[in-house]
Each structure stands twice: as C-alpha cells, then as structure tokens.
Design an enzyme around this catalytic site. Structure first.
Site, short mmCIF file in Angstrom:
data_model
loop_
_atom_site.label_atom_id
_atom_site.label_comp_id
_atom_site.label_asym_id
_atom_site.label_seq_id
_atom_site.Cartn_x
_atom_site.Cartn_y
_atom_site.Cartn_z
N ASP A 138 0.83 -1.21 0.00
CA ASP A 138 0.00 0.00 0.00
C ASP A 138 0.86 1.25 0.00
O ASP A 138 1.85 1.34 0.72
CB ASP A 138 -0.87 -0.01 1.28
CG ASP A 138 -2.04 0.94 1.17
OD1 ASP A 138 -2.50 1.41 2.23
OD2 ASP A 138 -2.48 1.23 0.05
N GLU B 124 -1.32 6.01 -8.45
CA GLU B 124 -2.24 7.00 -7.87
C GLU B 124 -2.07 8.35 -8.53
O GLU B 124 -0.95 8.81 -8.78
CB GLU B 124 -2.03 7.14 -6.36
CG GLU B 124 -2.98 8.16 -5.72
CD GLU B 124 -2.96 8.18 -4.21
OE1 GLU B 124 -2.67 7.14 -3.59
OE2 GLU B 124 -3.21 9.25 -3.63
O1 G3H Z 1 -4.33 3.04 2.20
C1 G3H Z 1 -5.18 2.73 3.04
C2 G3H Z 1 -6.57 3.11 2.89
O2 G3H Z 1 -6.72 4.15 2.03
C3 G3H Z 1 -7.30 3.14 4.19
O3 G3H Z 1 -8.01 4.30 4.43
O4 G3H Z 1 -7.92 4.16 6.92
O5 G3H Z 1 -9.48 5.76 5.79
O6 G3H Z 1 -9.90 3.27 5.72
P1 G3H Z 1 -8.88 4.38 5.78
ZN ZN Z 2 -4.81 4.82 1.04
#
Ligand code: G3H
Ligand code: ZN
Length: 275
Positions: free
Chosen positions: A82, A134
C-alpha cells in the site's frame, strides 16, 4: 490456494459489477479475522501491507503470514503493498513475494510520478505482479503519513497518465481522505464516471473508512473496483483488546478483538459485493 494478483481479482469484480476490499493488516490476528469472513462470504480479498506495518516490522514476517493465510484459504488472496514509497521498496516487495504493489507518486510532480510508475510497472509485470498507481493526492493521516492537500484528480493528467503507464489499477483523488472524516465526505462522482469513460484501468477508492453506504454503492455502480479500509479495522481491533485486556486471558482478548474486526469485514464485504 496460491496467491492471486490484483488484476485477477479486480477482473472478477469488473465482470460482476462489484468491488473487492483492500484490508490493511498489521499483525497475525487481523488477517485471520479477515480470511474467516472472506471464506464465509466467498469473496476474494486483498491483504494490504502499508507503510506503518513496514516501518514497525519491515517485510520480515507479514508476507509469510499472508502466504500462510492464502495457502489455507478457499478464496483468492492478494498480497499487496500500500502506498509504495518508491522503486526500491517495490523491488523489495517483489523479492518478498508480493503479488501486487502500489506506487504512490501522487505527491510528486506529474512527470516524476509517470517515470517511477513506469519503472515499477516494467519490473513488476516482468515477474507477473500487478501494479496500482495514484493520481490526485488523498488527504488525511494514514500510517503516520499526513497530507493536507486534497487534490481532486486532474482528468487531463489521467488521460496522459493512462496513455503511457500500463498499470493494472489506478487510485484517484475524488474528495476521499484517509482516517476518520470530519463531516460527510464530498465525493466527486463525476470524476469516477469520466475516468471510466476515458478507459482508465480498474479504479480504486482509498479512505474507505467512514464513507456512507449510499456513497459506496454509487461509487461501485460508477466503476470503483477496489476499496481500501484500514482505520475501521484498527479501531475495531483495539476496541476488542481494550474491553478484555484487564481480564488477564490473552486468548479471550484476542478472540474478542478478532470478533470486532470480523463484524467490520462482514459489513464491508456485503456492501462492496452489493449483497
Ligand atoms: O491506504 C489505506 C486506505 O486508504 C485506508 O483508508 O484508513 O481511511 O480506511 P482508511
Ligand atoms: Zn490509502
């Protein structure tokens, strides 16, 4: 079951008009809770290792946890990086056996985002691994990384980006934010529609925690195929720990924490799968 790639599971989502959850994992218990529900719901799942987990423990153990979970699973599991910080981290994850890597160049100049994204795609695709990129910075705080500027994705940039970067999925900034929203999110649905119409790859919605169900349903109906959730899982796990820690029974404590996570996972899967 062997690990699946991001493209494989998002292709399924595209065929069924649904979205696949990308759940951040930070320990052993959360992936165990996730896979239990994913199997009950017969839903593929993307197990996401983010910058916080990497900073806390590096890539030493979590990849093996995900591999083990996938090996025993009856549903496809993706091991996904991520918000990848750069080319070198992507290579380290390829070496660690990830089946999907994100490079997040949204906070860099467009040309730099394109160049590094292309390098990551070339390396990852050479070994059959999917890539998420992204455009349009996502604000909020995630894994200790905070960004104030919320950039709604520039559609001209999307058009240029997808013409030169062969990524498998694209996260777009459409008013979404990481962490807990202050007020009701103002999601720009028109940008989802426009990105789809220009032939963007599978679209990804970050900041899934706290987005109202009707907005999630609308985003999926317009073409969002992956939705990331981290904060709600973490808060659920910590709630379960907090309510049982004083009891002195570690297994009861972890079990309660997992039950809390399972409730969130079940609700998200049923929503994302439009059940
Ligand atoms: O990269 C992780 C996600 O975008 C999680 O976002 O913590 O707002 O669910 P969140
Ligand atoms: Zn994110």
């Amino acid at each position: 079951m062997a690990l699946a790639t991001l493209k494989e599971v998002l292709d399924i989502a595209e065929q069924t008009g649904t979205a696949i959850p990308g759940f951040n994992i930070d320990n052993i218990e959360i992936p165990e809770a996730i896979i239990t529900v994913a199997e009950e719901e017969n839903c593929p799942v993307i197990m996401t290792i983010g910058q916080g987990a990497i900073a806390a423990g590096g890539l030493k153990h979590l990849p093996d946890v995900v591999r083990s979970v996938a090996r025993h699973s009856s549903v496809p599991v993706v091991m996904h990086l991520d918000h990848g910080a750069g080319y070198e981290q992507a290579i380290a994850c390829l070496r660690a056996g990830f089946t999907s890597v994100m490079y997040d160049g949204s906070h860099h100049p467009f040309a730099e985002n394109v160049n590094v994204s292309r390098d990551v795609v070339r390396a990852a695709h050479a070994v059959g691994v999917s890539v998420e990129c992204e455009l349009g910075a996502i604000s909020g705080v995630e894994d200790g990384i905070s960004h104030d500027n919320t950039n709604l994705v520039d559609l001209n940039e999307v058009s240029k980006f997808i013409s030169v970067v062969d990524c498998d999925a694209l996260a777009i900034g459409i008013g979404n934010a990481h962490g807990i929203y202050k007020g009701t999110p103002d999601i720009d649905f028109g940008r989802i529609r426009a990105c789809r119409e220009m032939g963007a790859p599978h679209l990804v919605l970050h900041g899934g925690s706290g987005i109202p169900e009707d907005m999630i349903r609308k985003a999926i109906s317009l073409g969002i195929r992956k939705i990331n959730v981290a904060t709600e899982l973490r808060l659920a796990f910590m709630k379960g720990l907090g309510e049982t820690a004083s009891g002195g029974d570690i297994y009861k404590m972890y079990d309660r924490a997992k039950q809390e996570v399972m409730e969130v996972v079940r609700a998200k899967i049923r929503l994302f799968q439009q059940k």
